[in-house]
Design a protein around this motif. Structure first.
Motif, PDB file in Angstrom:
ATOM      1  N   GLN B  59      33.979 -27.541  14.113  1.00 53.62           N
ATOM      2  CA  GLN B  59      33.003 -26.496  14.415  1.00 53.62           C
ATOM      3  C   GLN B  59      31.802 -26.583  13.466  1.00 53.62           C
ATOM      4  N   SER B  60      30.680 -26.074  13.997  1.00 55.71           N
ATOM      5  CA  SER B  60      29.492 -25.955  13.155  1.00 55.71           C
ATOM      6  C   SER B  60      29.439 -24.510  12.644  1.00 55.71           C
ATOM      7  N   VAL B  61      29.887 -24.319  11.413  1.00 58.30           N
ATOM      8  CA  VAL B  61      30.019 -22.974  10.850  1.00 58.30           C
ATOM      9  C   VAL B  61      29.086 -22.832   9.657  1.00 58.30           C
ATOM     10  N   THR B  62      28.336 -21.717   9.633  1.00 55.69           N
ATOM     11  CA  THR B  62      27.467 -21.468   8.484  1.00 55.69           C
ATOM     12  C   THR B  62      27.951 -20.281   7.644  1.00 55.69           C
ATOM     13  N   GLU B  63      28.723 -19.391   8.270  1.00 52.08           N
ATOM     14  CA  GLU B  63      29.284 -18.263   7.520  1.00 52.08           C
ATOM     15  C   GLU B  63      30.592 -17.823   8.164  1.00 52.08           C
ATOM     16  N   THR B  64      31.414 -17.138   7.357  1.00 54.74           N
ATOM     17  CA  THR B  64      32.742 -16.727   7.841  1.00 54.74           C
ATOM     18  C   THR B  64      33.002 -15.282   7.446  1.00 54.74           C
ATOM     19  N   THR B  65      33.627 -14.561   8.358  1.00 51.12           N
ATOM     20  CA  THR B  65      34.153 -13.232   8.021  1.00 51.12           C
ATOM     21  C   THR B  65      35.669 -13.261   8.203  1.00 51.12           C
ATOM     22  N   MET B  66      36.390 -12.849   7.177  1.00 52.02           N
ATOM     23  CA  MET B  66      37.841 -12.657   7.309  1.00 52.02           C
ATOM     24  C   MET B  66      38.088 -11.153   7.247  1.00 52.02           C
ATOM     25  N   ASP B  67      38.620 -10.615   8.316  1.00 50.52           N
ATOM     26  CA  ASP B  67      38.727  -9.167   8.463  1.00 50.52           C
ATOM     27  C   ASP B  67      40.184  -8.723   8.336  1.00 50.52           C
ATOM     28  N   PHE B  68      40.497  -8.059   7.214  1.00 47.98           N
ATOM     29  CA  PHE B  68      41.864  -7.596   6.951  1.00 47.98           C
ATOM     30  C   PHE B  68      42.035  -6.096   7.212  1.00 47.98           C
ATOM     31  N   VAL B  69      40.987  -5.442   7.719  1.00 48.52           N
ATOM     32  CA  VAL B  69      41.003  -3.975   7.805  1.00 48.52           C
ATOM     33  C   VAL B  69      42.174  -3.448   8.638  1.00 48.52           C
ATOM     34  N   LYS B  70      42.572  -4.194   9.652  1.00 43.70           N
ATOM     35  CA  LYS B  70      43.681  -3.726  10.494  1.00 43.70           C
ATOM     36  C   LYS B  70      45.016  -4.367  10.119  1.00 43.70           C
ATOM     37  N   MET B  71      45.050  -5.007   8.954  1.00 40.53           N
ATOM     38  CA  MET B  71      46.327  -5.550   8.485  1.00 40.53           C
ATOM     39  C   MET B  71      46.934  -4.531   7.522  1.00 40.53           C
ATOM     40  N   ARG B  72      47.860  -3.737   8.022  1.00 38.61           N
ATOM     41  CA  ARG B  72      48.327  -2.564   7.296  1.00 38.61           C
ATOM     42  C   ARG B  72      49.288  -2.897   6.164  1.00 38.61           C
ATOM     43  N   PHE B  73      49.973  -4.021   6.272  1.00 39.36           N
ATOM     44  CA  PHE B  73      50.977  -4.317   5.242  1.00 39.36           C
ATOM     45  C   PHE B  73      51.301  -5.798   5.228  1.00 39.36           C
ATOM     46  N   CYS B  74      51.534  -6.309   4.045  1.00 40.64           N
ATOM     47  CA  CYS B  74      52.028  -7.682   3.909  1.00 40.64           C
ATOM     48  C   CYS B  74      53.089  -7.655   2.814  1.00 40.64           C
ATOM     49  N   ASN B  75      54.338  -7.919   3.155  1.00 36.97           N
ATOM     50  CA  ASN B  75      55.328  -7.935   2.077  1.00 36.97           C
ATOM     51  C   ASN B  75      55.269  -9.290   1.363  1.00 36.97           C
ATOM     52  N   SER B  76      56.025  -9.393   0.281  1.00 34.89           N
ATOM     53  CA  SER B  76      55.886 -10.593  -0.538  1.00 34.89           C
ATOM     54  C   SER B  76      56.301 -11.851   0.221  1.00 34.89           C
ATOM     55  N   ASN B  77      57.103 -11.709   1.281  1.00 33.57           N
ATOM     56  CA  ASN B  77      57.450 -12.878   2.097  1.00 33.57           C
ATOM     57  C   ASN B  77      56.223 -13.464   2.788  1.00 33.57           C
ATOM     58  N   GLY B  78      55.175 -12.660   2.943  1.00 34.71           N
ATOM     59  CA  GLY B  78      53.997 -13.117   3.682  1.00 34.71           C
ATOM     60  C   GLY B  78      52.882 -13.671   2.808  1.00 34.71           C
ATOM     61  N   ASN B  91      38.694 -24.563   2.693  1.00 36.11           N
ATOM     62  CA  ASN B  91      38.679 -26.029   2.580  1.00 36.11           C
ATOM     63  C   ASN B  91      38.011 -26.725   3.756  1.00 36.11           C
ATOM     64  N   LEU B  92      37.981 -26.069   4.924  1.00 33.76           N
ATOM     65  CA  LEU B  92      37.576 -26.797   6.130  1.00 33.76           C
ATOM     66  C   LEU B  92      36.224 -26.388   6.687  1.00 33.76           C
ATOM     67  N   VAL B  93      35.673 -25.254   6.254  1.00 31.22           N
ATOM     68  CA  VAL B  93      34.333 -24.882   6.729  1.00 31.22           C
ATOM     69  C   VAL B  93      33.465 -24.487   5.533  1.00 31.22           C
ATOM     70  N   PRO B  94      32.163 -24.759   5.638  1.00 30.64           N
ATOM     71  CA  PRO B  94      31.260 -24.411   4.530  1.00 30.64           C
ATOM     72  C   PRO B  94      30.731 -22.981   4.676  1.00 30.64           C
ATOM     73  N   GLY B  95      29.977 -22.548   3.684  1.00 31.16           N
ATOM     74  CA  GLY B  95      29.240 -21.289   3.787  1.00 31.16           C
ATOM     75  C   GLY B  95      29.922 -20.109   3.133  1.00 31.16           C
ATOM     76  N   ARG B  96      29.177 -19.000   3.158  1.00 30.47           N
ATOM     77  CA  ARG B  96      29.680 -17.789   2.513  1.00 30.47           C
ATOM     78  C   ARG B  96      30.830 -17.181   3.308  1.00 30.47           C
ATOM     79  N   VAL B  97      31.715 -16.515   2.584  1.00 26.95           N
ATOM     80  CA  VAL B  97      32.867 -15.862   3.203  1.00 26.95           C
ATOM     81  C   VAL B  97      32.824 -14.373   2.847  1.00 26.95           C
TER      82      VAL B  97
END
Lengths: 168, 135
Positions: B59-78, B91-97
């Motif tokens: 992909q041709s990516v210039t910026e990335t958003t990672m959206d965790f707002v709806k991730m309510r819980f992650c236990n230590s297994n995750g 590692n695989l796309v450039p730009g601001r995150v």
């Protein structure tokens, strides 16, 4: 519904016991954690409810994954008021199992920087995806609980205490 | 908006977690929704990780958003599977995150930065947080 009083001073207590552990067939940690999250949500801010949710899920998951005495009982107790949130999880354990857990608690309790301990452990163990103790570390580093482990009449009793200063 | 790939965790016959990788022009968006509480999340998400490794470099990516707002819980297994997903992005796309998270959530404010590996200077330099109120 009463509109008077400070709802974040509400005293809530809950005790749940399940025996034998071997009969548990589903996500009991999630069920208990979510039940207490919803119950406390009537009185306390989301951040406090989340702390109760996380500690119950991590401690009960530990019991379900590591308790070797499967014909015994799991006990979960919650007490909260304006001063503190205390969650106790107990399960039958051998003295050797208690010793192993106790050693882990000592390392966590003695850490000068619990967050750094969690980070260093996560990075170090990532290669072989080892778990062992991450859940306990996150309870001190992330949720700011004070953890203690005791051995009482054949039960491993883990207590997680959060002082409510600033919330109530 | 084009969906590149997605991963899902099923528990007791229900979908309890899903992550979707989407491309909006040159903007990569990864959403994380639900809870990770299962014993071995890799059992469900290894294909997603393999797909991310295949599709992201194309992909041709210039910026990335990672959206965790709806991730309510992650236990230590995750923890490790979240680290593998975010690593794929760094590692695989450039730009601001931009990392969207809930402002007063303990796991998203205390532990998530550890999983993002912000102690690495090159990752910290590319990353900013957008703190939002709980939905």
């Amino acid at each position: 519904m009463s509109a008077g009083g400070n709802r974040t001073q509400t005293a809530v207590g809950a005790s749940i016991s399940i025996a034998p552990l071997d009969h548990v067939a589903g996500d009991v940690a999630g069920l208990l954690g979510n039940f207490l999250f919803d119950l406390l949500g009537m009185f306390y801010p989301r951040q406090i409810c989340s702390k109760a949710n996380v500690v119950v899920i991590e401690l009960v998951t530990n019991v379900m994954e590591h308790c070797s005495i499967r014909d015994g009982a799991l006990r979960v107790d919650l007490k909260i008021d304006g001063d503190e949130l205390m969650i106790t999880v107990a399960n039958p354990a051998t003295e050797d199992e208690f010793k192993a857990v106790s050693d882990r608690f000592t390392i966590i309790a003695n850490a000068e920087d619990p967050r750094k301990l969690l980070a260093d452990t996560v990075y170090r163990r990532r290669i072989d995806k080892a778990k062992g103790g991450l859940g306990l570390m996150r309870l001190t580093a992330e949720s700011k609980f004070k953890l203690t482990a005791e051995y009482e009449q054949g039960f491993l009793v883990v207590k997680a205490l959060f002082p409510m200063r600033g919330f109530a | 908006m084009k969906v590149l790939t997605y991963g899902e965790i099923m528990d007791g016959g229900l979908s309890v977690f899903h992550s979707v990788a989407k491309l909006d022009d040159h903007h990569l968006i990864l959403t994380f929704e639900g809870v990770i509480r299962v014993d071995n999340p890799y059992r469900y998400l290894h294909t997603y990780l393999e797909e991310l490794a295949k599709v992201l470099p194309r992909q041709s990516v210039t910026e990335t958003t990672m959206d965790f707002v709806k991730m309510r819980f992650c236990n230590s297994n995750g923890f490790y599977v979240i680290m593998d997903i975010v690593d794929a992005v760094y590692n695989l796309v450039p730009g601001r995150v931009t990392v969207r998270r809930i402002a007063d959530d303990d796991w998203q404010c205390e532990t998530l930065p550890i999983l993002l590996n912000l102690s690495e200077e090159h990752i910290a330099a590319r990353t900013n947080f957008e703190d939002v109120k709980a939905p």
